[in-house]
Write an enzyme that holds these catalytic residues in place. Sequence first.
Site, PDB file in Angstrom:
ATOM      1  N   CYS A  13       0.882  -1.287   0.113  1.00  0.00           N
ATOM      2  CA  CYS A  13       0.043   0.141  -0.013  1.00  0.00           C
ATOM      3  C   CYS A  13       0.913   1.392  -0.041  1.00  0.00           C
ATOM      4  O   CYS A  13       2.072   1.293  -0.273  1.00  0.00           O
ATOM      5  CB  CYS A  13      -0.876  -0.025   1.144  1.00  0.00           C
ATOM      6  N   ASN A  16       2.520   1.414   4.276  1.00  0.00           N
ATOM      7  CA  ASN A  16       2.800   0.216   4.941  1.00  0.00           C
ATOM      8  C   ASN A  16       2.605   0.237   6.380  1.00  0.00           C
ATOM      9  O   ASN A  16       3.314  -0.310   7.288  1.00  0.00           O
ATOM     10  CB  ASN A  16       4.235  -0.239   4.729  1.00  0.00           C
ATOM     11  N   CYS A  18      -1.296   0.649   7.620  1.00  0.00           N
ATOM     12  CA  CYS A  18      -2.568   0.197   7.591  1.00  0.00           C
ATOM     13  C   CYS A  18      -3.099  -1.076   7.085  1.00  0.00           C
ATOM     14  O   CYS A  18      -3.177  -2.203   7.399  1.00  0.00           O
ATOM     15  CB  CYS A  18      -3.608   1.308   7.325  1.00  0.00           C
ATOM     16  N   ARG A  19      -3.133  -0.898   5.649  1.00  0.00           N
ATOM     17  CA  ARG A  19      -3.638  -1.871   4.534  1.00  0.00           C
ATOM     18  C   ARG A  19      -2.731  -3.045   4.381  1.00  0.00           C
ATOM     19  O   ARG A  19      -3.274  -4.034   4.354  1.00  0.00           O
ATOM     20  CB  ARG A  19      -4.174  -1.138   3.431  1.00  0.00           C
ATOM     21  N   SER A  20      -1.435  -2.800   3.909  1.00  0.00           N
ATOM     22  CA  SER A  20      -0.767  -3.812   3.501  1.00  0.00           C
ATOM     23  C   SER A  20      -0.118  -4.711   4.704  1.00  0.00           C
ATOM     24  O   SER A  20      -0.125  -5.778   4.606  1.00  0.00           O
ATOM     25  CB  SER A  20       0.489  -3.270   2.789  1.00  0.00           C
ATOM     26  N   ASP A 134      -8.234   3.327   1.684  1.00  0.00           N
ATOM     27  CA  ASP A 134      -7.184   3.673   2.942  1.00  0.00           C
ATOM     28  C   ASP A 134      -8.137   4.104   4.136  1.00  0.00           C
ATOM     29  O   ASP A 134      -8.787   4.923   3.967  1.00  0.00           O
ATOM     30  CB  ASP A 134      -6.484   4.726   2.257  1.00  0.00           C
TER      31      ASP A 134
END
Length: 168
Positions: A13, A16, A18-20, A134
Amino acid sequence: MSSPTPYQVLCVCLGNICRSPTAEVVLRQHCEAEKLLINIDSAGTSNYHPGKAPDLRSQQHAQLRGYDLSGLRARQIQLEDFIQFDLILAMDHDNLSDLQALAQQAQQQFGRLRAELALMSAHDPVYPHQAVPDPYYGGAAGFERVLDQCESSSRAWVTYFQQQNSKV
């Protein structure tokens, strides 16, 4: 994928945090549950948060579902990742575009690349080719959506990996 060398997947993301990292841990847990020999890591396209732990809100929401993100630390993607990983999963279309540009640079530097690029949701029947939104500037619902989508997409990738493995 049937070789003794584990298949390598990188979730990416922007920052690096939150999402990934969420995708990394969720996908790892789903792969381990199916006894798939797959190593999973995560990175960001930006250099905003190197060495930082995942966002506390991501950690808290993930923990409620049994995922532990606390040991992860953010890093920026490197050109070498394109020759070290088999699959690089982008969390959204902007990150996919950034990865495609970086892949061109990596190809100029290294020649043939190992990594294939895809969206996290590429095989997901619930969120087909949708960006993992996000959640950073939003509320709790955004972090729950990330988890929902990462779980759904992870199940789809596990099915894909199993199908690919049966073809080898």
